[in-house]
Design an enzyme around this catalytic site. Structure first.
Site, mmCIF file in Angstrom:
data_model
loop_
_atom_site.group_PDB
_atom_site.id
_atom_site.type_symbol
_atom_site.label_atom_id
_atom_site.label_comp_id
_atom_site.label_asym_id
_atom_site.label_seq_id
_atom_site.Cartn_x
_atom_site.Cartn_y
_atom_site.Cartn_z
ATOM 1 N N HIS A 176 49.254 30.884 26.141
ATOM 2 C CA HIS A 176 49.040 31.281 24.750
ATOM 3 C C HIS A 176 49.661 32.635 24.462
ATOM 4 C CE1 HIS A 176 45.523 33.781 26.018
ATOM 5 N NE2 HIS A 176 45.697 33.007 27.058
ATOM 6 N N TYR A 180 38.289 39.305 22.537
ATOM 7 C CA TYR A 180 37.467 40.457 22.955
ATOM 8 C C TYR A 180 36.712 40.951 21.726
ATOM 9 C CZ TYR A 180 40.809 40.876 26.895
ATOM 10 O OH TYR A 180 41.608 40.643 27.994
ATOM 11 N N PRO A 182 37.389 44.339 34.949
ATOM 12 C CA PRO A 182 38.078 43.109 34.520
ATOM 13 C C PRO A 182 38.588 43.142 33.075
ATOM 14 C CG PRO A 182 35.732 42.729 34.749
ATOM 15 C CD PRO A 182 35.995 44.100 35.273
ATOM 16 N N LYS A 225 43.383 42.517 35.275
ATOM 17 C CA LYS A 225 44.443 42.997 36.170
ATOM 18 C C LYS A 225 44.149 42.780 37.654
ATOM 19 C CE LYS A 225 47.166 44.522 32.994
ATOM 20 N NZ LYS A 225 48.369 43.706 32.687
ATOM 21 N N TYR A 274 49.766 44.806 28.769
ATOM 22 C CA TYR A 274 48.772 43.723 28.917
ATOM 23 C C TYR A 274 49.390 42.522 29.639
ATOM 24 C CZ TYR A 274 44.974 40.586 27.405
ATOM 25 O OH TYR A 274 43.920 39.715 27.361
HETATM 26 P P1 FAS Z 1 39.177 38.738 47.600
HETATM 27 O O1 FAS Z 1 37.941 39.577 47.655
HETATM 28 O O2 FAS Z 1 39.296 37.646 46.597
HETATM 29 O O3 FAS Z 1 39.407 38.032 49.032
HETATM 30 C C1 FAS Z 1 39.158 38.738 50.224
HETATM 31 C C2 FAS Z 1 38.834 37.704 51.289
HETATM 32 O O4 FAS Z 1 38.629 38.406 52.518
HETATM 33 C C3 FAS Z 1 37.537 36.948 50.988
HETATM 34 O O5 FAS Z 1 37.747 35.564 51.101
HETATM 35 C C4 FAS Z 1 36.553 37.474 52.041
HETATM 36 O O6 FAS Z 1 35.644 36.486 52.470
HETATM 37 C C5 FAS Z 1 37.486 37.881 53.153
HETATM 38 N N1 FAS Z 1 36.946 38.928 54.015
HETATM 39 C C6 FAS Z 1 36.155 39.982 53.666
HETATM 40 N N2 FAS Z 1 35.856 40.716 54.753
HETATM 41 C C7 FAS Z 1 36.463 40.118 55.828
HETATM 42 C C8 FAS Z 1 36.515 40.388 57.220
HETATM 43 N N3 FAS Z 1 35.898 41.439 57.739
HETATM 44 N N4 FAS Z 1 37.218 39.538 58.030
HETATM 45 C C9 FAS Z 1 37.877 38.471 57.485
HETATM 46 N N5 FAS Z 1 37.867 38.149 56.173
HETATM 47 C C10 FAS Z 1 37.157 38.975 55.355
HETATM 48 N N6 FAS Z 1 39.876 39.915 38.280
HETATM 49 C C11 FAS Z 1 40.442 39.594 37.095
HETATM 50 O O7 FAS Z 1 41.647 39.791 36.919
HETATM 51 N N7 FAS Z 1 39.658 39.058 36.080
HETATM 52 C C12 FAS Z 1 38.313 38.805 36.247
HETATM 53 O O8 FAS Z 1 37.638 38.337 35.340
HETATM 54 C C13 FAS Z 1 37.707 39.108 37.488
HETATM 55 N N8 FAS Z 1 36.377 38.839 37.702
HETATM 56 C C14 FAS Z 1 35.818 39.164 38.921
HETATM 57 C C15 FAS Z 1 34.449 38.908 39.181
HETATM 58 C C16 FAS Z 1 33.874 39.255 40.423
HETATM 59 C C17 FAS Z 1 32.400 38.962 40.685
HETATM 60 C C18 FAS Z 1 34.659 39.878 41.421
HETATM 61 C C19 FAS Z 1 34.041 40.286 42.745
HETATM 62 C C20 FAS Z 1 36.005 40.121 41.179
HETATM 63 C C21 FAS Z 1 36.598 39.759 39.928
HETATM 64 N N9 FAS Z 1 37.956 39.981 39.663
HETATM 65 C C22 FAS Z 1 38.533 39.675 38.484
HETATM 66 C C23 FAS Z 1 38.799 40.548 40.647
HETATM 67 C C24 FAS Z 1 39.161 39.469 41.651
HETATM 68 O O9 FAS Z 1 39.700 38.357 40.987
HETATM 69 C C25 FAS Z 1 40.093 40.083 42.667
HETATM 70 O O10 FAS Z 1 41.071 40.900 42.045
HETATM 71 C C26 FAS Z 1 40.763 39.081 43.542
HETATM 72 O O11 FAS Z 1 39.782 38.258 44.109
HETATM 73 C C27 FAS Z 1 41.549 39.861 44.582
HETATM 74 O O12 FAS Z 1 41.913 38.988 45.578
HETATM 75 P P2 FAS Z 1 41.920 39.479 47.119
HETATM 76 O O13 FAS Z 1 42.561 40.806 47.199
HETATM 77 O O14 FAS Z 1 42.450 38.318 47.897
HETATM 78 O O15 FAS Z 1 40.386 39.766 47.473
HETATM 79 C C1 PHB Z 2 38.647 35.491 32.255
HETATM 80 O O1 PHB Z 2 39.041 34.459 31.658
HETATM 81 O O2 PHB Z 2 37.924 35.465 33.279
HETATM 82 C C2 PHB Z 2 39.078 36.843 31.713
HETATM 83 C C3 PHB Z 2 39.954 36.905 30.622
HETATM 84 C C4 PHB Z 2 40.357 38.151 30.154
HETATM 85 C C5 PHB Z 2 39.879 39.291 30.797
HETATM 86 C C6 PHB Z 2 39.012 39.217 31.889
HETATM 87 C C7 PHB Z 2 38.610 37.983 32.351
HETATM 88 O O3 PHB Z 2 40.283 40.525 30.344
#
Ligand code: FAS
Ligand code: PHB
Length: 389
Positions: A72, A200, A292, A296, A384
């Site tokens: 979009h 938003y 979030p 990013k 963005y």
């Molecule tokens: P991750 O945390 O996804 O992956 C790390 C991996 O390493 C996991 O599978 C974990 O189990 C593993 N690990 C941890 N410790 C370890 C160890 N000691 N040994 C081996 N493995 C281990 N980003 C957005 O852009 N938009 C959002 O809306 C958004 N919402 C989010 C909501 C939540 C609750 C959280 C926590 C994050 C959110 N994020 C969001 C950010 C998220 O998407 C991260 O940026 C993304 O998961 C990053 O990916 P990784 O760097 O792979 O880390």
């Molecule tokens: C989402 O769809 O999870 C989302 C979209 C926009 C944002 C953050 C999260 O800025």
């Protein structure tokens, strides 16, 4: 065991790095703490910059994304009753945003790694990097009760914000920067048709966001106190509060239904410098966290992997170490840009405790300026959608 790169963490960063290295003839082993089922049931991000879409396509996981992703032209901001403006990334940056769940990306990456014979060791306990400041690093872990060792050339720390990799950088070397926001996001997923746009809302009751994963899956968030107990938010309290934060014409379009997932994410910014030490390289949440608001987090994990996979490939295929030497500096330039725009949008769209009339006027004036100035909107839209890699 022996491999070229040990990747600690099997989330989006670790799995994508393993795939991109494989496509460049570099071997890796992924060590993931959790089971595959656990990793795949995590519901998190869902919003991709255009650059991330191109990287995922290059990695061979673009087919389902192109089929099921929601492309979009930008996201809407609404405020002060009926005021609204579109962060029009298509008009001002010539690119579209794509809503496609992180869960789907992780599923797609697991599938392509399995198809190409990738080595992903799940439920690897007590993972520990060793000798990272030598040219013979190695990693120990426990699997099915047995202590194991992998000798390698490099270690990629993709183990998220609470992993072990970042701790392998000596305290005397590591510099961290953190900002904790005084609120969180209460997010739900529901099997209901989403709104047409990503919207938003800046509202006196607090920030809200309407998003989606596909035509049958909606994602909504409301700003909440950091210490909110999710048990205090049953669906029949969430939906009216969400609607109250949007203009009536939009609220009436929201289809409610039972939540299939509900979680609270605290908002904070965190950056660790440098993102490399010796033969250890950090990527994704292991090195940085952003609120979030600017969507990013996942996109930064993908861009880190873009830089790191090319740097490692140049080392092995061209005996060129320049990419590895400049990785931290290159990645951090983009990280700080994403941290800043996420900080800007968080300040623009949320209600802060003790916010006075002056602060509210600043927010409102900034929103009106965005709505009226092409230059202002171009500035926001290019950040963005993601600056060029
Ligand atoms: P991750 O945390 O996804 O992956 C790390 C991996 O390493 C996991 O599978 C974990 O189990 C593993 N690990 C941890 N410790 C370890 C160890 N000691 N040994 C081996 N493995 C281990 N980003 C957005 O852009 N938009 C959002 O809306 C958004 N919402 C989010 C909501 C939540 C609750 C959280 C926590 C994050 C959110 N994020 C969001 C950010 C998220 O998407 C991260 O940026 C993304 O998961 C990053 O990916 P990784 O760097 O792979 O880390
Ligand atoms: C989402 O769809 O999870 C989302 C979209 C926009 C944002 C953050 C999260 O800025």
């Amino acid at each position: 065991m022996q491999t070229q790169v040990v990747i600690i963490g099997g989330g989006p960063a670790g799995l994508l790095l393993s795939q991109m290295l494989h496509l460049r003839g570099v071997d890796s082993i992924v060590l993931e703490l959790r089971s595959r089922t656990y990793v795949l049931q995590r519901i998190r991000a869902g919003f991709l910059e255009w650059g991330s879409v191109e990287i995922l396509r290059e990695a061979g996981v673009g087919e389902r994304l192109d089929r099921e992703g929601f492309f979009h032209d930008g996201s809407m901001i609404v405020w002060a009753g009926a005021r609204q403006c579109l962060i029009d990334t298509r008009k001002y940056a010539g690119r579209q945003m794509v809503a496609y769940g992180q869960t789907n990306i992780t599923e797609d990456l697991y599938a392509v790694r399995d198809a190409m014979g990738g080595t992903i060791i799940d439920e690897a306990l007590d993972v520990a990097p060793h000798a990272v400041d030598t040219d013979r690093p190695w990693v120990s872990f426990v699997k099915d009760g047995l202590e194991q060792r992998i000798d390698c050339d490099f270690i990629a720390g993709c183990d998220g914000s609470y992993g072990v990799s970042r701790k392998a950088i000596p305290a005397a070397v590591l510099r961290t920067y953190e900002k904790v926001y005084p609120f969180g996001w209460l997010g739900i997923m529901s099997e209901t048709p989403p709104l047409e746009d990503i919207i938003y809302a800046n509202h006196p009751r607090g920030f809200a966001l309407a998003s989606q994963r596909n035509p049958r899956l909606s994602r909504y968030y409301i700003q909440c106190d950091r210490d909110t107990d999710i048990a205090d938010w049953p669906d029949d309290r969430f939906w009216p509060e969400l609607k109250a934060r949007f203009p009536r014409s939009i609220a009436d379009e929201i289809t409610t239904g039972p939540s299939i997932e509900k979680s609270i994410a605290p908002l904070r910014s965190f950056v660790a410098e440098p993102m490399s030490y010796g033969r250890l390289y950090l990527a994704g949440d292991a090195a940085h966290i952003v609120p979030p608001t600017g969507a990013k987090g996942l996109n930064l994990a993908i861009s880190d992997v873009y830089y790191l996979s090319r740097a490692l490939s140049s080392f092995y295929n061209d005996s060129d170490i320049a990419g590895l030497e400049s990785y931290s500096q290159t990645a951090l330039k983009r990280v700080w840009g994403a941290v800043r725009i996420s900080w800007y949008l968080t300040n623009l769209l949320h209600r802060f405790p003790n916010q006075g009339e002056f602060d509210l006027r600043m927010q409102e004036n900034e929103l009106e300026y965005l709505a009226k100035s092409e230059a202002a909107m171009r500035n926001l839209a290019e950040q963005y959608i993601g600056m060029p890699l």
